[in-house]
Motif scaffolding. Structure first.
Motif, PDB file in Angstrom:
ATOM      1  N   VAL A 101     -67.022 -77.955  11.568  1.00 58.30           N
ATOM      2  CA  VAL A 101     -66.936 -78.983  10.530  1.00 58.30           C
ATOM      3  C   VAL A 101     -66.945 -80.373  11.156  1.00 58.30           C
ATOM      4  O   VAL A 101     -67.600 -81.297  10.645  1.00 58.30           O
ATOM      5  CB  VAL A 101     -65.679 -78.768   9.667  1.00 58.30           C
ATOM      6  CG1 VAL A 101     -65.493 -79.929   8.686  1.00 58.30           C
ATOM      7  CG2 VAL A 101     -65.774 -77.455   8.903  1.00 58.30           C
ATOM      8  N   GLU A 102     -66.237 -80.550  12.262  1.00 57.90           N
ATOM      9  CA  GLU A 102     -66.197 -81.857  12.925  1.00 57.90           C
ATOM     10  C   GLU A 102     -67.585 -82.308  13.368  1.00 57.90           C
ATOM     11  O   GLU A 102     -67.916 -83.493  13.285  1.00 57.90           O
ATOM     12  CB  GLU A 102     -65.253 -81.796  14.129  1.00 57.90           C
ATOM     13  CG  GLU A 102     -63.780 -81.683  13.746  1.00 57.90           C
ATOM     14  CD  GLU A 102     -62.894 -81.472  14.964  1.00 57.90           C
ATOM     15  OE1 GLU A 102     -63.452 -81.473  16.093  1.00 57.90           O
ATOM     16  OE2 GLU A 102     -61.680 -81.304  14.810  1.00 57.90           O
ATOM     17  N   ARG A 103     -68.406 -81.343  13.836  1.00 58.72           N
ATOM     18  CA  ARG A 103     -69.748 -81.703  14.305  1.00 58.72           C
ATOM     19  C   ARG A 103     -70.748 -81.812  13.159  1.00 58.72           C
ATOM     20  O   ARG A 103     -71.795 -82.454  13.315  1.00 58.72           O
ATOM     21  CB  ARG A 103     -70.234 -80.645  15.310  1.00 58.72           C
ATOM     22  CG  ARG A 103     -69.334 -80.461  16.518  1.00 58.72           C
ATOM     23  CD  ARG A 103     -69.343 -81.705  17.392  1.00 58.72           C
ATOM     24  NE  ARG A 103     -70.591 -81.864  18.088  1.00 58.72           N
ATOM     25  CZ  ARG A 103     -70.865 -81.328  19.275  1.00 58.72           C
ATOM     26  NH1 ARG A 103     -69.942 -80.587  19.891  1.00 58.72           N
ATOM     27  NH2 ARG A 103     -72.026 -81.530  19.853  1.00 58.72           N
ATOM     28  N   VAL A 104     -70.433 -81.187  12.033  1.00 61.01           N
ATOM     29  CA  VAL A 104     -71.374 -81.192  10.906  1.00 61.01           C
ATOM     30  C   VAL A 104     -71.143 -82.389   9.987  1.00 61.01           C
ATOM     31  O   VAL A 104     -72.093 -82.888   9.369  1.00 61.01           O
ATOM     32  CB  VAL A 104     -71.253 -79.865  10.112  1.00 61.01           C
ATOM     33  CG1 VAL A 104     -71.985 -79.942   8.783  1.00 61.01           C
ATOM     34  CG2 VAL A 104     -71.801 -78.713  10.940  1.00 61.01           C
ATOM     35  N   ILE A 105     -69.918 -82.886   9.893  1.00 61.37           N
ATOM     36  CA  ILE A 105     -69.611 -84.001   8.980  1.00 61.37           C
ATOM     37  C   ILE A 105     -70.520 -85.217   9.202  1.00 61.37           C
ATOM     38  O   ILE A 105     -70.970 -85.839   8.220  1.00 61.37           O
ATOM     39  CB  ILE A 105     -68.118 -84.376   9.093  1.00 61.37           C
ATOM     40  CG1 ILE A 105     -67.275 -83.363   8.300  1.00 61.37           C
ATOM     41  CG2 ILE A 105     -67.864 -85.780   8.573  1.00 61.37           C
ATOM     42  CD1 ILE A 105     -65.785 -83.606   8.366  1.00 61.37           C
ATOM     43  N   PRO A 106     -70.852 -85.602  10.454  1.00 60.53           N
ATOM     44  CA  PRO A 106     -71.787 -86.738  10.612  1.00 60.53           C
ATOM     45  C   PRO A 106     -73.145 -86.504   9.961  1.00 60.53           C
ATOM     46  O   PRO A 106     -73.846 -87.465   9.620  1.00 60.53           O
ATOM     47  CB  PRO A 106     -71.916 -86.876  12.130  1.00 60.53           C
ATOM     48  CG  PRO A 106     -70.632 -86.325  12.668  1.00 60.53           C
ATOM     49  CD  PRO A 106     -70.281 -85.205  11.752  1.00 60.53           C
ATOM     50  N   TRP A 141     -61.632 -82.739   4.211  1.00 57.88           N
ATOM     51  CA  TRP A 141     -63.038 -82.325   4.271  1.00 57.88           C
ATOM     52  C   TRP A 141     -63.696 -82.472   2.898  1.00 57.88           C
ATOM     53  O   TRP A 141     -64.838 -82.930   2.791  1.00 57.88           O
ATOM     54  CB  TRP A 141     -63.150 -80.883   4.737  1.00 57.88           C
ATOM     55  CG  TRP A 141     -62.711 -80.657   6.156  1.00 57.88           C
ATOM     56  CD1 TRP A 141     -62.478 -81.613   7.099  1.00 57.88           C
ATOM     57  CD2 TRP A 141     -62.436 -79.407   6.775  1.00 57.88           C
ATOM     58  NE1 TRP A 141     -62.071 -81.031   8.280  1.00 57.88           N
ATOM     59  CE2 TRP A 141     -62.043 -79.670   8.114  1.00 57.88           C
ATOM     60  CE3 TRP A 141     -62.469 -78.080   6.355  1.00 57.88           C
ATOM     61  CZ2 TRP A 141     -61.709 -78.668   9.011  1.00 57.88           C
ATOM     62  CZ3 TRP A 141     -62.147 -77.073   7.246  1.00 57.88           C
ATOM     63  CH2 TRP A 141     -61.759 -77.352   8.561  1.00 57.88           C
ATOM     64  N   GLY A 142     -62.973 -82.079   1.847  1.00 64.68           N
ATOM     65  CA  GLY A 142     -63.524 -82.187   0.498  1.00 64.68           C
ATOM     66  C   GLY A 142     -63.802 -83.627   0.107  1.00 64.68           C
ATOM     67  O   GLY A 142     -64.833 -83.933  -0.503  1.00 64.68           O
ATOM     68  N   ARG A 143     -62.877 -84.542   0.450  1.00 62.65           N
ATOM     69  CA  ARG A 143     -63.084 -85.946   0.106  1.00 62.65           C
ATOM     70  C   ARG A 143     -64.284 -86.541   0.832  1.00 62.65           C
ATOM     71  O   ARG A 143     -64.959 -87.426   0.305  1.00 62.65           O
ATOM     72  CB  ARG A 143     -61.818 -86.750   0.420  1.00 62.65           C
ATOM     73  CG  ARG A 143     -60.681 -86.521  -0.563  1.00 62.65           C
ATOM     74  CD  ARG A 143     -59.613 -87.584  -0.412  1.00 62.65           C
ATOM     75  NE  ARG A 143     -58.993 -87.547   0.913  1.00 62.65           N
ATOM     76  CZ  ARG A 143     -57.918 -86.830   1.228  1.00 62.65           C
ATOM     77  NH1 ARG A 143     -57.345 -86.078   0.299  1.00 62.65           N
ATOM     78  NH2 ARG A 143     -57.413 -86.852   2.436  1.00 62.65           N
ATOM     79  N   LYS A 144     -64.561 -86.046   2.020  1.00 60.95           N
ATOM     80  CA  LYS A 144     -65.692 -86.585   2.788  1.00 60.95           C
ATOM     81  C   LYS A 144     -67.040 -86.118   2.239  1.00 60.95           C
ATOM     82  O   LYS A 144     -68.079 -86.711   2.568  1.00 60.95           O
ATOM     83  CB  LYS A 144     -65.556 -86.180   4.255  1.00 60.95           C
ATOM     84  CG  LYS A 144     -64.419 -86.898   4.976  1.00 60.95           C
ATOM     85  CD  LYS A 144     -64.374 -86.561   6.449  1.00 60.95           C
ATOM     86  CE  LYS A 144     -63.261 -87.341   7.147  1.00 60.95           C
ATOM     87  NZ  LYS A 144     -63.182 -87.038   8.603  1.00 60.95           N
ATOM     88  N   MET A 145     -67.033 -85.078   1.424  1.00 62.95           N
ATOM     89  CA  MET A 145     -68.294 -84.617   0.840  1.00 62.95           C
ATOM     90  C   MET A 145     -68.701 -85.439  -0.369  1.00 62.95           C
ATOM     91  O   MET A 145     -69.883 -85.450  -0.748  1.00 62.95           O
ATOM     92  CB  MET A 145     -68.178 -83.142   0.433  1.00 62.95           C
ATOM     93  CG  MET A 145     -68.232 -82.166   1.587  1.00 62.95           C
ATOM     94  SD  MET A 145     -68.478 -80.489   1.005  1.00 62.95           S
ATOM     95  CE  MET A 145     -66.929 -80.202   0.155  1.00 62.95           C
ATOM     96  N   ALA A 146     -67.763 -86.128  -1.015  1.00 65.70           N
ATOM     97  CA  ALA A 146     -68.068 -86.842  -2.260  1.00 65.70           C
ATOM     98  C   ALA A 146     -69.042 -88.006  -2.065  1.00 65.70           C
ATOM     99  O   ALA A 146     -70.035 -88.104  -2.799  1.00 65.70           O
ATOM    100  CB  ALA A 146     -66.772 -87.314  -2.913  1.00 65.70           C
TER     101      ALA A 146
END
Length: 700
Positions: free
Chosen positions: A240-245, A283-288
């Motif tokens: 997840v850490e590498r995919v969020i960017p 993680w959920g908030r970062k997808m919005a």
């Protein structure tokens, strides 16, 4: 001059001229003729008779001409399999050419030609290209492995190509890694075996390749990460850490694939319980924000995003709970985007935001687009069903819309009010008088049946309920089945609740029409059931017809939890757009593979080994290793779709060769039918009057 000139020739004798030009010794003339052949092939002309002459043009150093010839070979090898074998030597030679472009072109073309005998010659060049020094050749060869597996899986496994693909996941070139991963994914889908059970070290290498890949390479890696098995929650955190960017990527496909990976890892971490809830919420908030950004893109991208957002909010509404204003419709939004925005709004609405949403919906219900207006009115009703504390506000909005006297708005409001009465029985009865004042606006079957249901359900509280039903009964024979069924039930309810003389006449009329003047079996059977109930015991009829109904809920658009999980794993694909499993709209029939016999005669045989049973004249499975797969992608497990297809084919064969057709079932006797329907008694109208008189006396 542009190449468009090659598409404008339709003169007679063109094939003969092309054949002469292809045999020319002049290189430029030969190249021009091949372009004309490709142009004719592109527009649908049959130029297969030029196959030998085009194949002779393969021996050239001109890369453009070689590409054109290879394109022709891919298209016509299936109709000229014996001649395609003749080109194999050139393929093998080109696979060792000093130019990496030609090496890659040769192995790519050999993989696209679905001729069984060519696979024998493809293995050695493919093995060399998988270990080639040039990354372009390696990435092309990696894709070719999946094509070869589709033709001959056993050969790929025996020659160790799968192991070579797995080794390529550690290749220093990121595009080679992405293509190898995409090839393994396709092979896994074809075979049903798990080839993506990757160790942690390989997962870290894939994550490292993300930053160096092209956007489509990133999509391949992200899709693989979404389906591969993860056993350690710490690995999930690293992923997840590498995919969020990737959520900030300019390509919408990369963003949706990254969302899919994060959703998968969130579910895994929640099930394991090894990751804190705060981290999962973060993680959920970062997808919005990325999803909101996609809603400002082109309408087509917005539509795909909205369809995926509907899946996300059904499982995790907290991801977009604070972004409901983003889904408010704009004046220039296409209709299909507006419809999907309405759907997401309903899933996200809560008691804190319902006032804003109702103001928006009321405004939408006053627009000019009829379909959008209808959907907006229905959305108001869904808010009332899902939020009990806001139901009174929704009813007030509906009443204000009814006052507009717009026909389609009133009719949708009647349908919605019927659902509200079902959900909240005994409440908001003051609206009934307003609805009864607008009966003249009702001309659609659903609206009519809804209003009739309301009259029948609240017959004891509507003073002129019998008069209202009598108005509808005047056109009973011309009404649709939906309205007729509802009229029948509402009239029975009226009679049971208010057994007056008028109600008795109405019930006699409707039972007579429903039993003797209709061709609809459902309507006739229901009328006979009511007739027998009323004639036997009116109290029992009350217990059956007037029983309390269970409250309804707004779950019409909710997906089955199992299907929802499957679709969340397909975010970014057509399955998430259609909200259907891929198997429901993608044909799993395999492409036919050319097999050439020793005499050079081409024949079509399926990979699954179909044979013809000459006596029966039908196609049946041969059995053996792949016999049970039938015509569909299936597993060799008992009861799979392939087994069902084979069983069906065998049944057809048995039925076709049967000596004689089965004897027809004996027809029921007249006495049996008369006993069931009591047709030997008086006519339906006379009998109905007698029964209703007796029932009225008993009810009084």
């Amino acid at each position: 001059m542009s190449d468009g000139k090659y598409f404008s020739t339709t003169k007679k004798g063109e094939i003969h001229e092309l054949k002469e030009e292809l045999r020319s010794l002049e290189h430029s003339k030969k190249k021009e003729s091949v372009k004309k052949v490709i142009a004719a092939m592109t527009v649908g002309k049959d130029v297969s008779m030029l196959f030998p002459d085009v194949v002779n043009c393969m021996q050239t150093e001109d890369l453009e001409l070689k590409k054109l010839v290879y394109l022709y070979l891919i298209n016509y090898a299936k109709t000229q399999p014996d001649l395609a074998i003749m080109a194999v030597n050139t393929f093998v030679k080109d696979s060792q050419d000093p130019n990496p472009l030609i090496r890659a072109l040769a192995v790519r073309t050999m993989g696209c030609i679905r001729v069984d005998r060519i696979t024998e010659y493809l293995c050695d060049p493919l093995q060399r290209c998988l270990k080639d020094d040039d990354p372009y050749v390696r990435k092309t060869a990696a894709v070719c492995v999946s094509k070869l597996y589709d033709i001959n899986p056993e050969l790929v496994e025996d020659r160790g190509f799968l192991d070579m693909l797995k080794d390529m996941l550690g290749d220093p070139n990121s595009m080679v890694v992405a293509n190898a991963l995409a090839s393994l994914q396709e092979i896994q889908e074809i075979s049903g075996k798990d080839y993506l059970n990757l160790p942690s070290a390989t997962l870290l290498k894939l994550l490292s390749a993300l930053n160096e890949c092209s956007e489509w390479g990133q999509v391949s890696i992200l899709d693989a990460l979404a389906v591969c098995r993860v056993s350690d929650p710490r690995d999930a955190e690293k992923i997840v850490e590498r995919v969020i960017p990737r959520l900030q990527h300019v390509n919408s496909a990369v963003v949706l694939s990254a969302v899919k990976v994060i959703l998968r890892m969130m579910t895994f971490c929640e099930d394991g319980g090894a990751v804190s809830g705060d981290l999962i919420r973060t993680w959920g908030r970062k997808m919005a924000p990325p999803l909101v950004t996609l809603l400002s893109a082109e309408p087509e991208v917005q539509y795909v995003t909205l369809r995926s957002a509907q899946l996300i909010v059904q499982r995790r509404p907290e991801v977009l709970a604070n972004e409901i204003k983003v889904f408010f419709c704009k004046y220039n939004d296409p209709l299909y985007v507006k419809m999907e925005k309405l759907e997401v709004m309903i899933w996200l609405v809560n008691e804190r935001t319902v006032d804003q949403v109702l103001l928006e919906l009321k405004e939408y219900a006053q627009e000019v687009d009829v379909d959008f207006v209808r959907r907006a009115v229905r959305a108001i009703g869904r808010c009332a069903l899902s939020l009990e504390n806001a139901t009174a506000k929704c009813v007030d909005v509906l009443l204000s819309l009814i006052q507009s006297r717009v026909s389609y708005v009133v009719q949708e409001a009647v349908v919605v009010m019927k659902d509200i009465f079902r959900r909240y029985s005994g409440r908001y009865e003051g609206v009934i008088s307003v609805l009864c004042e607008n009966l003249n606006c009702l001309d659609e079957p659903e609206a009519k049946s809804s209003m009739i249901w309301i009259i029948g359900e609240y017959a004891e509280r509507i003073n002129n309920a019998d008069e209202l039903l009598e108005t509808f009964l005047e056109t009973f024979p011309e009404e649709t089945a939906q309205v007729q069924l509802q009229l029948l039930t509402a009239t029975v309810k009226l009679f049971l609740k208010k057994p007056t003389e008028t109600a008795q006449k109405l019930i006699s009329l409707v039972l007579s029409c429903a039993t003797s003047e209709t061709d609809n079996p459902d309507l006739r059977d229901r009328a006979f059931i009511y007739w027998r109930l009323l004639s036997t015991d009116p109290e029992v009829a009350k217990d059956v017809v007037l029983i309390a109904k269970p409250p309804i809920s707004d779950d019409a658009t909710a997906l089955d939890p199992l299907l929802l999980d499957q679709l969340l794993a397909q975010v970014g694909t057509l399955a998430a757009v259609y909200h259907k499993q891929p198997e429901s709209f993608i044909s799993r029939q395999r492409l036919m593979v050319q097999q050439v016999d020793e005499n050079g005669l081409g024949s079509l045989k399926s990979y699954y080994g179909l044979s013809y049973q000459e006596d029966a004249g039908v196609k049946v499975g041969r059995g053996g290793e792949r016999g049970e797969r039938g015509l569909l992608y299936g597993t060799d497990k008992e009861g799979g779709p392939g087994a069902a297809a084979a069983a069906a084919a065998a049944t057809i064969a048995t039925t076709t060769t049967a000596a004689s057709a089965p004897a027809p079932l004996p027809a029921p006797t007249t006495a049996v039918v008369a006993n069931l329907l009591d047709l030997d008694g008086p006519s339906p109208s006379v009998a109905a009057e007698e029964v209703m008189t007796a029932a009225a006396a008993a009810a009084a």
